[in-house]
Enzyme design. Sequence first.
Site, PDB file in Angstrom:
ATOM      1  N   GLU A  42     -39.933   6.496  64.018  1.00 48.87           N
ATOM      2  CA  GLU A  42     -41.174   5.839  63.595  1.00 48.87           C
ATOM      3  C   GLU A  42     -42.165   5.707  64.740  1.00 48.87           C
ATOM      4  O   GLU A  42     -41.793   5.814  65.917  1.00 48.87           O
ATOM      5  CB  GLU A  42     -40.877   4.465  63.006  1.00 48.87           C
ATOM      6  N   LYS A  96     -34.796  -7.785  62.881  1.00 46.09           N
ATOM      7  CA  LYS A  96     -35.331  -8.462  64.068  1.00 46.09           C
ATOM      8  C   LYS A  96     -34.993  -9.952  64.032  1.00 46.09           C
ATOM      9  O   LYS A  96     -35.081 -10.601  63.001  1.00 46.09           O
ATOM     10  CB  LYS A  96     -36.839  -8.239  64.142  1.00 46.09           C
TER      11      LYS A  96
HETATM   12  N1  PSU Z   1     -38.559  -2.506  65.336  1.00 41.82           N
HETATM   13  C1  PSU Z   1     -38.897  -2.543  66.650  1.00 41.82           C
HETATM   14  N2  PSU Z   1     -40.221  -2.617  66.953  1.00 41.82           N
HETATM   15  C2  PSU Z   1     -41.204  -2.585  65.985  1.00 41.82           C
HETATM   16  C3  PSU Z   1     -40.834  -2.526  64.614  1.00 41.82           C
HETATM   17  C4  PSU Z   1     -39.497  -2.480  64.357  1.00 41.82           C
HETATM   18  O1  PSU Z   1     -38.027  -2.544  67.519  1.00 41.82           O
HETATM   19  O2  PSU Z   1     -42.389  -2.599  66.313  1.00 41.82           O
HETATM   20  C5  PSU Z   1     -41.888  -2.450  63.527  1.00 41.82           C
HETATM   21  C6  PSU Z   1     -41.400  -1.481  62.451  1.00 41.82           C
HETATM   22  O3  PSU Z   1     -42.380  -0.504  62.262  1.00 41.82           O
HETATM   23  C7  PSU Z   1     -41.215  -2.340  61.218  1.00 41.82           C
HETATM   24  C8  PSU Z   1     -42.303  -3.338  61.420  1.00 41.82           C
HETATM   25  O4  PSU Z   1     -41.336  -1.620  60.023  1.00 41.82           O
HETATM   26  O5  PSU Z   1     -42.152  -3.654  62.809  1.00 41.82           O
HETATM   27  C9  PSU Z   1     -42.163  -4.522  60.500  1.00 41.82           C
HETATM   28  O6  PSU Z   1     -43.389  -5.148  60.360  1.00 41.82           O
HETATM   29  P1  PSU Z   1     -43.608  -6.232  59.183  1.00 41.82           P
HETATM   30  O7  PSU Z   1     -42.717  -7.373  59.536  1.00 41.82           O
HETATM   31  O8  PSU Z   1     -45.068  -6.589  59.278  1.00 41.82           O
HETATM   32  O9  PSU Z   1     -43.256  -5.556  57.910  1.00 41.82           O
END
Ligand code: PSU
Length: 297
Positions: free
Chosen positions: A22, A156
């Site tokens: 990604e 996370k």
């Molecule tokens: N994992 C990481 N760093 C990131 C992300 C995931 O180690 O920056 C990003 C991914 O792209 C994931 C996003 O889909 O954070 C999630 O964002 P949200 O909580 O707004 O859906």
Amino acid sequence: MIKYSETVVNALKDKSPIVALESTIISHGLPRPRNLEIALEVERIVTESGATSATIAILDGQIHVGLEHDQLERVASDENIVKASIRDLAIITSKKKSAATTVAATSHIAHLAGISLFATGGLGGVHREAWQSWDESADLLALANTPVVIVCAGAKSILDVSATLERLETLSVPILGYKTNRFPGFYLTDSGFELEYRADSAQEIAQIWRARGDVATNQSALIVANPVSKEMEKSLHDQLLQDGLARAKADGVIGKDVTPFLLEYFHANSKGESLRVNIEIIKANAALAAQIAVAMS
Ligand code: PSU
Ligand code: MN
């Protein structure tokens, strides 16, 4: 509709193993200018592990699967590049804008491109106090609807991990701990929650992936949760999390800015610890994803 890099075109033709990567983690999850170095290193690890890397992003309205060096550099250095989830894809392509893709959008595009392995850092999920904010990552719905193996270090730790696991159960998204029965906590090896099932080799994961077709449960993602080996110091982690969440609330951070804000808070205040762990996570996940891709092909 999709522009493939030369190496990805060849790998698709040869049906050789490919790992999607990604781009939001590059643009919004890691500090510049280290992000470019790390992205290149992750691609190199995939190659050395016997697979072709396919970093996914949108540049000037064009969806790219596999980025050339200058394109990766743009994603890493452009401060105005936006974070795109699935709902944004058609808008970004029509308006000829550039965007980095989240877990949700990347897995969607990877599936469109015929790639079934995807490595990332940590999944999005249900945010803390979601009963008030309704903040749930679009990653969850994408995981329910997209048949890819996604290698991650759990969800996370900024999230409500318990609620995230409940949602994944409701959405019928299977989770395998890689050599562990504990759900990893991204920066932490153990989120505090148990996993019912584990896999101890890439071959076993490939076999479970194939078995899903036999029982018609192959419409969702298969999560492979790979814990970081040297976690962040727990007390530092908990302190930063508490402070970061309070700061986000005080600053009125909402919507898609929440996750980048918290990750950046960790990077700015952990004296390099969050970055060290984040780098270790994505490197290890890229290597494992490549091994599974090889086992599947
Ligand atoms: N994992 C990481 N760093 C990131 C992300 C995931 O180690 O920056 C990003 C991914 O792209 C994931 C996003 O889909 O954070 C999630 O964002 P949200 O909580 O707004 O859906
Ligand atoms: Mn959100």
